[in-house]
Design an enzyme around this catalytic site. Structure first.
Site, PDB file in Angstrom:
ATOM      1  N   HIS A  72     -45.688 -13.997 -33.177  1.00  0.00           N
ATOM      2  CA  HIS A  72     -45.858 -14.709 -31.905  1.00  0.00           C
ATOM      3  C   HIS A  72     -45.806 -13.761 -30.709  1.00  0.00           C
ATOM      4  CE1 HIS A  72     -45.811 -18.481 -33.983  1.00  0.00           C
ATOM      5  NE2 HIS A  72     -44.629 -18.223 -34.519  1.00  0.00           N
ATOM      6  N   GLY A  80      -9.309  -1.987 -10.500  1.00  0.00           N
ATOM      7  CA  GLY A  80      -9.482  -3.397 -10.141  1.00  0.00           C
ATOM      8  C   GLY A  80     -10.286  -3.519  -8.869  1.00  0.00           C
ATOM      9  N   LYS A 129     -16.476   2.182 -21.968  1.00  0.00           N
ATOM     10  CA  LYS A 129     -15.851   1.544 -23.133  1.00  0.00           C
ATOM     11  C   LYS A 129     -15.281   0.184 -22.759  1.00  0.00           C
ATOM     12  CE  LYS A 129     -14.172   1.371 -27.330  1.00  0.00           C
ATOM     13  NZ  LYS A 129     -15.160   0.901 -28.337  1.00  0.00           N
ATOM     14  N   CYS A 165     -12.542   3.061 -14.815  1.00  0.00           N
ATOM     15  CA  CYS A 165     -11.384   3.461 -14.015  1.00  0.00           C
ATOM     16  C   CYS A 165     -10.116   3.658 -14.842  1.00  0.00           C
ATOM     17  CB  CYS A 165     -11.092   2.434 -12.924  1.00  0.00           C
ATOM     18  SG  CYS A 165     -12.373   2.328 -11.705  1.00  0.00           S
TER      19      CYS A 165
HETATM   20  C1  G6P Z   1     -18.974  -2.500 -23.222  1.00  0.00           C
HETATM   21  C2  G6P Z   1     -19.172  -1.486 -24.326  1.00  0.00           C
HETATM   22  C3  G6P Z   1     -19.674  -2.182 -25.578  1.00  0.00           C
HETATM   23  C4  G6P Z   1     -18.723  -3.297 -25.966  1.00  0.00           C
HETATM   24  C5  G6P Z   1     -18.541  -4.296 -24.820  1.00  0.00           C
HETATM   25  C6  G6P Z   1     -17.450  -5.318 -25.082  1.00  0.00           C
HETATM   26  O1  G6P Z   1     -20.203  -2.965 -22.773  1.00  0.00           O
HETATM   27  O2  G6P Z   1     -20.084  -0.483 -23.912  1.00  0.00           O
HETATM   28  O3  G6P Z   1     -19.752  -1.241 -26.638  1.00  0.00           O
HETATM   29  O4  G6P Z   1     -19.211  -3.939 -27.104  1.00  0.00           O
HETATM   30  O5  G6P Z   1     -18.157  -3.598 -23.641  1.00  0.00           O
HETATM   31  O6  G6P Z   1     -16.201  -4.683 -25.114  1.00  0.00           O
HETATM   32  P1  G6P Z   1     -14.909  -5.358 -25.682  1.00  0.00           P
HETATM   33  O7  G6P Z   1     -13.790  -4.384 -25.423  1.00  0.00           O
HETATM   34  O8  G6P Z   1     -14.719  -6.642 -24.913  1.00  0.00           O
HETATM   35  O9  G6P Z   1     -15.121  -5.609 -27.130  1.00  0.00           O
END
Ligand code: G6P
Length: 607
Positions: free
Chosen positions: A504, A101, A602, A2
């Site tokens: 394993h 949010g 992201k 968002c």
């Molecule tokens: C998302 C992204 C990941 C990233 C994770 C944590 O799942 O796709 O690439 O590592 O969030 O993001 P942050 O901003 O907390 O590092």
């Protein structure tokens, strides 16, 4: 996830909103929309499930207005369709709202509105806000928004327009970022700097619990009780070109190649060569408090979790403090025991990941001390923690984290050094590690210089439907991060395993169709690792081995990738870099949208 943009000024709003939304695409979204408001023409809304360019194509010729708001939505309440896309409007089409949010009491509010005879058009939580604003009997738009928010429980960053107040947008923040950008006779608003920097670098960040009125001539900030908060805008010292992919075919490529420079930045001013230690002023802990730490618990999600596991090894090896990493998304749900002598470390590029933020809040609520390893300055996690280490990676746009991840690792090395040197790590070892850290940027550059050789290996790996990534001890989080990168952008099944555990179970799956990428550093486990390579080769499994020059692999048939030698403790990051390049070129070979992998965002701002 968002994104919000807004504009009030002398230009037509729609093209600026579309441009702003396209700058937020990397965050992940499934639908998009804009609303514009003219002095006399009233409110117009366009929205659809699909991409920002589809929205742009769909805009009617006469879509004019010098004020407007826009949104990219990641579906939470109700499926991704045209109706659920933002902006949401009230029944008379007077009020438009965009919202990031989650409104926790949306179901109760929806029932209350329906009982009052309001027709709800969408399945969303946000729509209730548009109706609540429209039904408020306050005289001003500010009053109407405050009135609506007084019954809302949950998190929001939001922007509201009203046809009776065509000169302004009212915005509010509670847990979801909002930034005001100051232009010349025009004002912008966005949930992410990336959408603003093309227009202005003079910005003001709203705090949680704050609202603002934005008009063409300026902005005022206030609290729900009406008191002004006198927030001033500041000129950011940022390189605007960092927000552009430039010559590169993708942001991920650009960001991978920026790693040597980013690594230098995170080290700058943080190495104390005289005492062989780290110099991390932002931790806000004196030597006595640092010594009192008995355990370190690291929390993050996705790549930040895997680099957290690398960080735990560094802390145990260098500082000899028991340390482990856990997915922040799981931690909070097991009623964790919070201990006063444990140091909690939240790792996040964006500083917005909701699971990590909620874990931080849970720890602090129980009286624990949390520090952050965060890239985005002033982000929610950065504000919430007791101290921390900013990563200085520069903006990271691609979903797959590269330069932020590398700087997280270096941040952990600095932390381990500092914690180690108030304990038993010798000054000689401290100096040895400082020398190693200083060599890292150049060595990362060396690995990246071999991009074309790595690309050739990646093209072969891209053919496989399924792959293993294996490593042991320091090499296991490297394998996990390698598999994560590979799966998120190539959409191939990539599974990480401890090399020692192959026998394993997973050995049953090894065949000529299932390649293995093995992490075999020149360390005390090299011989055992090489034994496992032979077991894989004996079953016809193709092998790619990431290792150091001079390691004798005993003639096992494989494609070999040698990375430069550093201090053993720092090996993991140099072993990780080629795995980024392999994932990148496999995805490129397969023709995928590398910066915006399917189903991923992201910044994951929902639970
Ligand atoms: C998302 C992204 C990941 C990233 C994770 C944590 O799942 O796709 O690439 O590592 O969030 O993001 P942050 O901003 O907390 O590092």
């Amino acid at each position: 996830m968002c994104g919000i943009v807004g504009y009030v000024g002398t230009q037509q709003a729609a093209p600026l909103l579309i441009e702003g939304l396209s700058r937020l695409e990397h965050r992940g979204y499934d639908s998009a929309g804009v609303a514009v408001l003219g002095q006399t023409a009233g409110l117009k809304v366009a929205k659809l499930a699909g991409r920002v360019r589809d929205l742009d194509d769909s805009l009617p010729k006469r879509f004019s207005g010098r004020a407007g708001i826009g949104h990219t939505r990641w579906a939470t309440h109700g499926p991704a369709n045209d109706v659920n896309a933002h902006p949401h409007i009230d029944g008379k089409g007077q009020v438009a709202v965009v919202h990031n949010g989650i409104i926790d009491n949306a179901a109760a509010l929806r029932t209350r509105l329906t009982d009052d005879g309001v027709d709800l058009a969408s399945d969303t939580d946000t729509e209730v806000l548009a109706h609540l604003v429209a039904r408020s009997e306050e005289d001003t738009l500010e009053g109407k928004v405050v009135d609506a928010l007084s019954v809302i429980e949950g998190t929001y960053g939001l922007a509201v327009m009203h046809a009776d107040f065509p000169d302004r947008i009212v915005v509010a923040r509670n847990g979801s970022p909002l930034i005001i950008g100051v232009g010349d006779k025009e004002m912008h608003v966005a949930s992410d700097l990336a959408a603003l920097v093309r227009y202005t670098t003079t910005v003001a960040h709203l705090d949680d619990g704050e609202l603002a009125t934005i008009t063409a001539s300026g902005f005022t900030t206030f609290r729900p009780d009406g008191t002004a908060t006198q927030r001033a805008a500041t000129l950011l010292d940022i390189d605007v070109s960092e927000y552009d992919a430039g010559e590169h075919e993708s942001y991920m490529h650009k960001e991978m190649l920026e790693q040597p420079a980013a690594a230098e930045r995170v080290l700058r001013g943080r190495l104390d060569e005289r005492f062989g230690t780290g110099h991390l002023g932002g931790l806000n802990m004196d030597a006595r408090e640092t010594r009192a730490i008995r355990r370190v618990k690291i929390l993050g999600c996705g790549s930040a979790y895997y680099v957290g596991q690398m960080g735990a090894s560094l802390l145990e090896e260098l500082a000899r403090i028991p340390a482990d990493a856990e997915a922040a998304s799981e931690f909070r749900y097991r009623n964790p025991i919070i201990e006063p002598d444990t140091l909690y470390v939240a790792v996040s590029q964006s500083g917005e990941t909701l699971d990590t933020l909620l874990a931080v809040q849970e720890i602090r609520r129980k009286g624990g001390r949390v520090i952050g390893l965060v890239n985005v300055v002033g982000s929610a996690i950065a504000r919430e923690v007791d101290g921390g280490i900013y990563l200085h990676s520069g903006p990271e746009v691609a979903v797959a984290s590269t330069k932020a991840l590398t700087n997280m690792f270096i941040g952990f090395a600095l932390l381990a050094l500092q914690l180690g040197r108030v304990r038993d790590l010798s000054i000689a070892d401290g100096k040895r590690l400082i020398a190693g850290l200083t060599r890292l940027p150049g060595q990362i550059e060396e690995v990246l210089a071999a991009e074309q050789d790595l690309a050739a290996i990646a093209r072969d790996l891209a053919d496989a439907e399924s792959l293993f990534f294996v490593g042991r001890v320091r090499g296991f989080p490297v394998a996990r991060e390698g598999a994560q990168k590979f799966k998120e952008i190539s959409y191939r099944h990539a599974e990480a395993y401890q090399t020692s555990e192959l026998k394993h179970g997973p050995l049953a799956l090894i065949s000529p169709e299932v390649p293995t990428v093995a992490i075999v550093p020149d360390d005390e486990l090299a011989d055992r690792n090489i034994g496992a390579l032979h077991e894989i080769a004996a079953r016809g499994g193709p092998l790619v081995v990431v290792t150091h020059a001079g390691v004798d692999l005993g003639g096992v048939p494989c494609r070999r990738i040698d990375v430069p030698r550093n201090e053993r403790e720092l090996d993991p990051i140099l072993l990780t870099i080629p795995l980024q390049v392999l994932a990148y070129h496999a995805a490129l070979t397969l023709g995928h949208d590398i910066d915006k992998p399917r189903n991923l965002a992201k910044s994951v701002t929902v639970e």
